[in-house]
Design a protein around this motif. Structure first.
Motif, PDB file in Angstrom:
ATOM      1  N   GLU A 205       0.838  -1.203   0.000  1.00 25.00           N
ATOM      2  CA  GLU A 205       0.000   0.000   0.000  1.00 25.00           C
ATOM      3  C   GLU A 205       0.873   1.253   0.000  1.00 25.00           C
ATOM      4  OE1 GLU A 205      -2.688  -0.051   3.345  1.00 25.00           O
ATOM      5  OE2 GLU A 205      -3.461  -2.027   2.788  1.00 25.00           O
ATOM      6  N   GLY A 206       1.903   1.228   0.799  1.00 29.46           N
ATOM      7  CA  GLY A 206       2.818   2.363   0.868  1.00 29.46           C
ATOM      8  C   GLY A 206       3.537   2.606  -0.443  1.00 29.46           C
ATOM      9  N   MET A 207       3.854   1.524  -1.143  1.00 35.00           N
ATOM     10  CA  MET A 207       4.550   1.654  -2.408  1.00 35.00           C
ATOM     11  C   MET A 207       3.650   2.319  -3.445  1.00 35.00           C
ATOM     12  SD  MET A 207       7.255  -0.915  -4.063  1.00 35.00           S
ATOM     13  CE  MET A 207       6.292  -2.352  -4.227  1.00 35.00           C
ATOM     14  N   VAL A 208       2.374   2.032  -3.390  1.00 36.23           N
ATOM     15  CA  VAL A 208       1.435   2.674  -4.309  1.00 36.23           C
ATOM     16  C   VAL A 208       1.367   4.169  -4.021  1.00 36.23           C
ATOM     17  CG1 VAL A 208      -1.004   2.826  -4.950  1.00 36.23           C
ATOM     18  CG2 VAL A 208       0.085   0.591  -4.713  1.00 36.23           C
ATOM     19  N   GLU A 209       1.390   4.539  -2.748  1.00 36.65           N
ATOM     20  CA  GLU A 209       1.319   5.946  -2.367  1.00 36.65           C
ATOM     21  C   GLU A 209       2.575   6.716  -2.769  1.00 36.65           C
ATOM     22  OE1 GLU A 209       0.170   6.678   1.680  1.00 36.65           O
ATOM     23  OE2 GLU A 209      -1.360   5.122   1.575  1.00 36.65           O
ATOM     24  N   LEU A 210       3.708   6.101  -2.599  1.00 33.04           N
ATOM     25  CA  LEU A 210       4.954   6.753  -2.998  1.00 33.04           C
ATOM     26  C   LEU A 210       5.134   6.553  -4.495  1.00 33.04           C
ATOM     27  CD1 LEU A 210       7.477   5.527  -0.311  1.00 33.04           C
ATOM     28  CD2 LEU A 210       6.693   7.858  -0.641  1.00 33.04           C
ATOM     29  N   THR A 211       5.348   7.603  -5.220  1.00 32.89           N
ATOM     30  CA  THR A 211       5.555   7.421  -6.646  1.00 32.89           C
ATOM     31  C   THR A 211       6.939   6.823  -6.869  1.00 32.89           C
ATOM     32  OG1 THR A 211       6.570   9.561  -7.062  1.00 32.89           O
ATOM     33  CG2 THR A 211       4.161   9.468  -7.142  1.00 32.89           C
ATOM     34  N   SER A 212       7.061   6.075  -7.912  1.00 33.88           N
ATOM     35  CA  SER A 212       8.355   5.473  -8.214  1.00 33.88           C
ATOM     36  C   SER A 212       9.389   6.562  -8.505  1.00 33.88           C
ATOM     37  CB  SER A 212       8.235   4.497  -9.377  1.00 33.88           C
ATOM     38  OG  SER A 212       7.712   5.142 -10.523  1.00 33.88           O
ATOM     39  N   TYR A 213       8.952   7.693  -9.045  1.00 30.63           N
ATOM     40  CA  TYR A 213       9.884   8.773  -9.318  1.00 30.63           C
ATOM     41  C   TYR A 213      10.487   9.319  -8.028  1.00 30.63           C
ATOM     42  CZ  TYR A 213      11.907  13.187 -10.693  1.00 30.63           C
ATOM     43  OH  TYR A 213      12.772  14.217 -10.864  1.00 30.63           O
ATOM     44  N   ASP A 214       9.666   9.501  -7.013  1.00 29.89           N
ATOM     45  CA  ASP A 214      10.169  10.026  -5.743  1.00 29.89           C
ATOM     46  C   ASP A 214      11.200   9.088  -5.130  1.00 29.89           C
ATOM     47  OD1 ASP A 214       8.555  12.293  -5.927  1.00 29.89           O
ATOM     48  OD2 ASP A 214       6.898  11.319  -4.873  1.00 29.89           O
ATOM     49  N   VAL A 215      10.921   7.802  -5.187  1.00 29.18           N
ATOM     50  CA  VAL A 215      11.859   6.806  -4.659  1.00 29.18           C
ATOM     51  C   VAL A 215      13.152   6.829  -5.485  1.00 29.18           C
ATOM     52  CG1 VAL A 215      12.241   4.335  -4.287  1.00 29.18           C
ATOM     53  CG2 VAL A 215      10.023   5.353  -3.718  1.00 29.18           C
ATOM     54  N   TYR A 216      13.001   6.892  -6.811  1.00 31.58           N
ATOM     55  CA  TYR A 216      14.164   6.938  -7.690  1.00 31.58           C
ATOM     56  C   TYR A 216      15.014   8.180  -7.403  1.00 31.58           C
ATOM     57  CZ  TYR A 216      16.984   7.567 -11.868  1.00 31.58           C
ATOM     58  OH  TYR A 216      18.042   7.768 -12.715  1.00 31.58           O
ATOM     59  N   LYS A 217      14.358   9.323  -7.280  1.00 29.71           N
ATOM     60  CA  LYS A 217      15.061  10.574  -7.031  1.00 29.71           C
ATOM     61  C   LYS A 217      15.870  10.499  -5.737  1.00 29.71           C
ATOM     62  CE  LYS A 217      14.239  15.519  -6.446  1.00 29.71           C
ATOM     63  NZ  LYS A 217      13.219  16.584  -6.434  1.00 29.71           N
ATOM     64  N   LYS A 218      15.259   9.962  -4.693  1.00 31.87           N
ATOM     65  CA  LYS A 218      15.986   9.834  -3.417  1.00 31.87           C
ATOM     66  C   LYS A 218      17.176   8.895  -3.565  1.00 31.87           C
ATOM     67  CE  LYS A 218      12.587  11.124  -0.093  1.00 31.87           C
ATOM     68  NZ  LYS A 218      12.385  11.137   1.302  1.00 31.87           N
ATOM     69  N   GLU A 219      16.984   7.811  -4.311  1.00 35.08           N
ATOM     70  CA  GLU A 219      18.069   6.852  -4.517  1.00 35.08           C
ATOM     71  C   GLU A 219      19.239   7.516  -5.227  1.00 35.08           C
ATOM     72  OE1 GLU A 219      18.896   2.885  -7.184  1.00 35.08           O
ATOM     73  OE2 GLU A 219      16.861   3.179  -6.446  1.00 35.08           O
ATOM     74  N   VAL A 220      18.956   8.251  -6.291  1.00 28.70           N
ATOM     75  CA  VAL A 220      20.027   8.904  -7.052  1.00 28.70           C
ATOM     76  C   VAL A 220      20.698   9.991  -6.222  1.00 28.70           C
ATOM     77  CG1 VAL A 220      20.549  10.354  -9.063  1.00 28.70           C
ATOM     78  CG2 VAL A 220      19.044   8.374  -9.307  1.00 28.70           C
ATOM     79  N   MET A 221      19.911  10.834  -5.615  1.00 25.40           N
ATOM     80  CA  MET A 221      20.486  11.959  -4.874  1.00 25.40           C
ATOM     81  C   MET A 221      21.318  11.488  -3.677  1.00 25.40           C
ATOM     82  SD  MET A 221      19.674  14.190  -6.941  1.00 25.40           S
ATOM     83  CE  MET A 221      19.971  15.841  -6.388  1.00 25.40           C
ATOM     84  N   SER A 222      20.953  10.335  -3.117  1.00 24.56           N
ATOM     85  CA  SER A 222      21.746   9.790  -2.007  1.00 24.56           C
ATOM     86  C   SER A 222      23.013   9.102  -2.503  1.00 24.56           C
ATOM     87  CB  SER A 222      20.910   8.796  -1.199  1.00 24.56           C
ATOM     88  OG  SER A 222      20.731   7.591  -1.925  1.00 24.56           O
ATOM     89  N   GLY A 223      23.034   8.758  -3.793  1.00 21.89           N
ATOM     90  CA  GLY A 223      24.183   8.052  -4.351  1.00 21.89           C
ATOM     91  C   GLY A 223      24.165   6.560  -4.081  1.00 21.89           C
ATOM     92  N   LYS A 224      23.088   6.067  -3.491  1.00 18.63           N
ATOM     93  CA  LYS A 224      22.978   4.647  -3.138  1.00 18.63           C
ATOM     94  C   LYS A 224      22.223   3.886  -4.221  1.00 18.63           C
ATOM     95  CE  LYS A 224      23.144   5.753   1.736  1.00 18.63           C
ATOM     96  NZ  LYS A 224      22.429   5.845   2.995  1.00 18.63           N
ATOM     97  N   LEU A 225      22.831   3.819  -5.404  1.00 16.88           N
ATOM     98  CA  LEU A 225      22.187   3.183  -6.540  1.00 16.88           C
ATOM     99  C   LEU A 225      22.255   1.663  -6.435  1.00 16.88           C
ATOM    100  CD1 LEU A 225      23.561   5.362  -9.483  1.00 16.88           C
ATOM    101  CD2 LEU A 225      21.371   5.561  -8.319  1.00 16.88           C
ATOM    102  N   THR A 226      21.107   1.035  -6.700  1.00 14.68           N
ATOM    103  CA  THR A 226      21.033  -0.422  -6.826  1.00 14.68           C
ATOM    104  C   THR A 226      20.158  -0.723  -8.032  1.00 14.68           C
ATOM    105  OG1 THR A 226      19.094  -0.577  -5.389  1.00 14.68           O
ATOM    106  CG2 THR A 226      21.251  -0.833  -4.334  1.00 14.68           C
ATOM    107  N   TRP A 227      20.268  -1.931  -8.572  1.00 12.24           N
ATOM    108  CA  TRP A 227      19.466  -2.307  -9.739  1.00 12.24           C
ATOM    109  C   TRP A 227      18.022  -2.565  -9.322  1.00 12.24           C
ATOM    110  CZ3 TRP A 227      20.859  -1.140 -14.350  1.00 12.24           C
ATOM    111  CH2 TRP A 227      22.198  -1.189 -14.742  1.00 12.24           C
ATOM    112  N   SER A 228      17.323  -1.525  -8.927  1.00 12.12           N
ATOM    113  CA  SER A 228      15.909  -1.665  -8.583  1.00 12.12           C
ATOM    114  C   SER A 228      15.094  -1.667  -9.880  1.00 12.12           C
ATOM    115  CB  SER A 228      15.474  -0.532  -7.651  1.00 12.12           C
ATOM    116  OG  SER A 228      15.692   0.722  -8.249  1.00 12.12           O
ATOM    117  N   PRO A 229      13.846  -2.149  -9.823  1.00 13.17           N
ATOM    118  CA  PRO A 229      13.045  -2.284 -11.047  1.00 13.17           C
ATOM    119  C   PRO A 229      12.863  -0.996 -11.856  1.00 13.17           C
ATOM    120  CG  PRO A 229      12.019  -3.490  -9.256  1.00 13.17           C
ATOM    121  CD  PRO A 229      13.174  -2.739  -8.666  1.00 13.17           C
ATOM    122  N   VAL A 230      12.832   0.167 -11.211  1.00 10.01           N
ATOM    123  CA  VAL A 230      12.584   1.394 -11.973  1.00 10.01           C
ATOM    124  C   VAL A 230      13.669   1.675 -13.005  1.00 10.01           C
ATOM    125  CG1 VAL A 230      11.225   2.499 -10.160  1.00 10.01           C
ATOM    126  CG2 VAL A 230      13.643   2.978 -10.297  1.00 10.01           C
TER     127      VAL A 230
END
Length: 174
Positions: A47-72
């Motif tokens: 449910e939480g994943m639906v609420e959080l847009t994939s873009y927001d999660v992606y943006k946080k991942e990139v800006m933190s520098g903690k990149l992993t091969w997530s589905p997005v």
């Protein structure tokens, strides 16, 4: 209860807790309450994943520098739907990806950044120009020629190929 706060759910999703949960649900437990609790936790995280847009999660991942091969990263749908959002803050995400390929030591993170830059170029109408203006093309070509890791070289090469191809739709039809 940790699930009351949306911030906690967001942190669990961003840190890859779904993978841990998937592992835990595969185990057998004598206590059936544990299985029920894990199922409840999984439902709440979905449910939480639906609420959080994939873009927001992606943006946080990139800006933190903690990149992993997530589905997005590999989702064509993600790139088509969100590529215009990369223009925010004068292409801050692209600047960060170029910073990662320039300064990161971890080869996997560099490969992911190359892949993402390539996808941006592929889907954004001015992507090639945006990356070139930020000296990204030169840096990616240097990785392709000089990096010691084969995966980095491969993803740098794929990125450069995406910069060279001008009409992806025409290429897909042939």
């Amino acid at each position: 209860n940790l699930l009351v706060s949306k911030k906690n759910i967001q942190i669990m999703l961003e840190t890859g807790f779904l993978r841990v949960l998937a592992y835990l649900t595969q185990r057998e437990y004598k206590d059936t309450d544990i299985e029920a609790d894990l199922e409840y936790l999984g439902d709440k995280l979905q449910e939480g994943m639906v609420e959080l847009t994939s873009y927001d999660v992606y943006k946080k991942e990139v800006m933190s520098g903690k990149l992993t091969w997530s589905p997005v990263h590999k989702s064509e749908k993600f790139w088509k739907e969100n590529v215009s959002r990369f223009e925010e803050n004068n292409f801050a995400i692209i600047k960060r990806l170029i910073d990662i390929i320039s300064n990161e030591k971890n080869p996997e993170k560099i490969a992911i950044a190359c892949y993402d830059i390539g996808e941006f170029v592929r889907f954004h109408p001015r992507g090639r120009r945006v990356v070139a203006e930020r000296d990204g093309k030169t840096k990616i070509m240097m990785l392709m020629a000089n990096h010691a890791d084969a995966k980095v070289q491969k993803h740098a090469l794929l990125c450069v190929q995406k910069m060279i191809v001008t009409n992806w739709e025409l290429l897909a039809r042939s």
